[in-house]
Design an enzyme around this catalytic site. Structure first.
Site, PDB file in Angstrom:
ATOM      1  N   ASP A 194      46.193 115.129 109.837  1.00 56.32           N
ATOM      2  CA  ASP A 194      46.101 116.585 109.960  1.00 56.32           C
ATOM      3  C   ASP A 194      47.337 117.269 109.364  1.00 56.32           C
ATOM      4  OD1 ASP A 194      45.913 119.213 110.856  1.00 56.32           O
ATOM      5  OD2 ASP A 194      45.920 118.703 112.988  1.00 56.32           O
ATOM      6  N   HIS A 367      47.929 122.000 116.674  1.00 54.94           N
ATOM      7  CA  HIS A 367      48.202 121.103 115.545  1.00 54.94           C
ATOM      8  C   HIS A 367      49.670 120.675 115.526  1.00 54.94           C
ATOM      9  CE1 HIS A 367      44.266 121.893 113.676  1.00 54.94           C
ATOM     10  NE2 HIS A 367      44.427 123.113 114.162  1.00 54.94           N
TER      11      HIS A 367
END
Length: 554
Positions: A194, A367
């Protein structure tokens, strides 16, 4: 000589963009699909409701597809599944909450009974052809998120999914770093990680910090409180409810997606809500304002979401009033900044106090930031590294981090949607390109709005429409009625009567010219009309409305 074992990886969405994540993994004759999400339309996609990946490549290989494997329940990872399952009959694998959220989507599309879904818990593995799929517990802004290790005879590909490293998660289940480290010691052929926050230094704050902020805001507040957040962030919603219970407030929920996710989370045991805490929106007028919290969708400024309707006095049951407190507990998805700003301005006009990320710690990202990305790279020790999930600038920032961690630049592969990467133990190279565009969903239409339609919509939105209507007697080739000029979105007729008359004269001159030259082909007549009227309009206004001649025959 034995043929080298190879795995092929083809992203059909999710790279160089935010949303519509879909990645195809192939080994031998088997295909496994990781996630199948949607994206929100850009501003220039007028009238489009959502964007889904182009899976044309999979149509001719559908007999090889073993299943869809889901990392978590966010829209950009599961939102396109109902559309996919209408074309492909394949099983769907996911964690309990992910499939619980998906169930509501499948019900809306009427395919819940025809879809096979299989619950997989973090830490479990299952076989899909030559693939052995392993779920690894992770942390994100939604419960039950996982990383996925795809074990093949060619090696292990580790996909982090969306993640962060949260040492104090709300459910107490921290990301399984030990298992990632174990895989790293055994050998990870490729890591796909990610990249969303790859430009941000340091660590992402724990979700618990938001709970402390809610608690302090609620403690000294005597106003009615609205909290807008992502429906899927049940840990955030749980913390809002915890603060409400602590300060003796009732909680109502607004927004269909919020209601669906809440129902799934409560039913599956992911949320704990004391009895008599939740009330319906119909009951809010029975309680003093200082005893109410209303949790709502619309944190991204979506026009039809509950918060926007409340702000613009379009909600049937709960509109914003003077003295209300509104907490927007989310950060803008790129491209939504203006829409959110418009909603905040409208809330302030109604006399509400608005608290958002710039003013207080009412949101933390789901994130990983740079230091967390380094930890995953250090633990996984991949031979090849593929930054995923983000715009190109995010992927580039992640590439720099990987190089700092000692991964050779030749072993870092910058991918794009539609590029097919072939990996063996000794090589990684792009071997093919497949279709990977955008399919636009407009109402019930899937894929019937293309570039030409969008171009026309943009043209109409910018310059308006002129319709030229006339009736021709084809036998004598004479004009019986018209031409009449109808204008929409170009000028207000009463204020531009002279212009409209001149346009009509230009059309009549063009028709006379056609008759003089004995032009009877309607296509040619329409072209002459468009050119004559369009040329006149541009000479007078420097604008180019869409011109649509309509010829009737008697």
């Amino acid at each position: 000589m034995q043929k080298s074992k190879k795995i092929k990886i083809t992203p059909l969405g999710g790279l160089l963009e935010i949303g519509k994540n879909l990645t195809v993994f192939e080994y031998g004759s088997d295909i496994v699909i990781l996630d199948c999400g949607l994206a929100f339309p850009d501003d220039d996609m007028l009238g489009v409701d959502m964007v889904i990946p182009d899976w044309t490549y999979l149509v001719k290989h559908q007999n090889r597809i073993k299943g869809i494997v889901l990392t978590h329940g966010h829209e950009d990872h599961i939102g396109a599944i109902p559309y996919f399952l209408k074309e492909f009959n394949v099983p769907v694998y996911g964690t309990k909450l992910t499939l619980g959220i998906l169930k509501y989507k499948l019900e809306e599309h009427g395919i819940v009974n025809s879809t096979k879904t299989i619950v997989v818990n973090p830490g479990e593995t299952f076989k899909l052809g030559d693939f052995k799929i392993e779920y690894i517990r992770s942390n994100h802004s939604i419960a039950d998120a996982v990383a996925v290790a795809l074990h093949t005879p060619a090696g292990v590909v580790l996909h982090t999914g969306d993640f962060k490293i949260d040492p104090t998660p709300i459910d107490g289940e921290m990301i399984d770093l030990a298992r990632i480290g174990q895989l790293g010691n055994e050998g990870v052929l490729a890591l796909m990680s990610d990249s969303t926050n790859a430009e941000r230094s340091g660590y992402t704050m724990s979700e618990r910090t938001v709970g402390k902020t809610f608690d302090s805001i609620f403690e000294n507040c005597d106003k009615r409180i609205f909290v807008a957040t992502f429906a899927s962030n049940i840990h955030r919603v749980q913390q809002v409810i915890n603060a409400a219970v602590k300060h003796k407030r009732k909680v109502a929920v607004s927004g269909r997606s919020m209601e669906n996710v809440l129902s799934a989370a409560i039913e599956l045991g992911y949320m704990k809500i004391p009895k008599n805490t939740l009330i319906s929106l119909d009951e809010i007028n029975r309680y003093p304002k200082n005893q109410l919290v209303i949790i709502t969708t619309g944190s991204q400024g979506e026009p039809m979401a509950a918060l926007s309707r409340m702000a613009f006095s379009g909600h049937k049951k709960a509109n914003i009033e003077n003295g209300d407190l509104v907490i927007i507990s989310a950060s803008p998805i790129p491209g939504n900044e203006k829409a959110i700003s418009n909603v905040i301005n409208e809330l302030l006009k109604h006399g509400a106090e608005v608290v958002y990320e710039a003013l207080a710690d009412v949101h933390v990202s789901g994130h990983a930031c740079q230091e967390e990305l380094k930890i995953i790279l250090a633990l996984a020790k991949p031979k090849y590294f593929i930054p995923v999930h983000g715009e190109y600038k995010h992927l580039c920032a992640h590439r720099e981090i990987a190089m700092q961690m000692g991964i050779p630049s030749k072993n870092i592969i910058m991918m794009d949607n539609g590029k097919m990467l072939e990996i063996t133990k000794t090589s990684a190279k792009i071997v093919d390109t497949v279709p990977a565009g955008k399919i636009l969903v407009d109402g019930l239409g899937v894929g019937d709005v293309g570039n030409i339609v969008l171009r026309d919509r943009k043209h109409l939105a910018q310059d308006g429409l002129i319709v030229i209507v006339l009736t021709i007697d084809k036998a004598s080739n004479t004009v019986v009625a018209g031409p009449d000029i109808i204008s929409r979105g170009f000028v207000y007729v009463r204020e531009a009567e002279n212009l409209m008359d001149e346009m009509r004269y230009a059309a009549m001159d063009a028709l006379d010219e056609c008759m003089d030259k004995n032009i009877t082909d309607w296509s040619s007549i329409k072209t002459n009309l468009k050119n004559a009227v369009g040329g006149y309009i541009f000479s007078k206004t420097k604008r180019k409305p869409m011109i649509l001649p309509v010829i009737m025959d008697i």
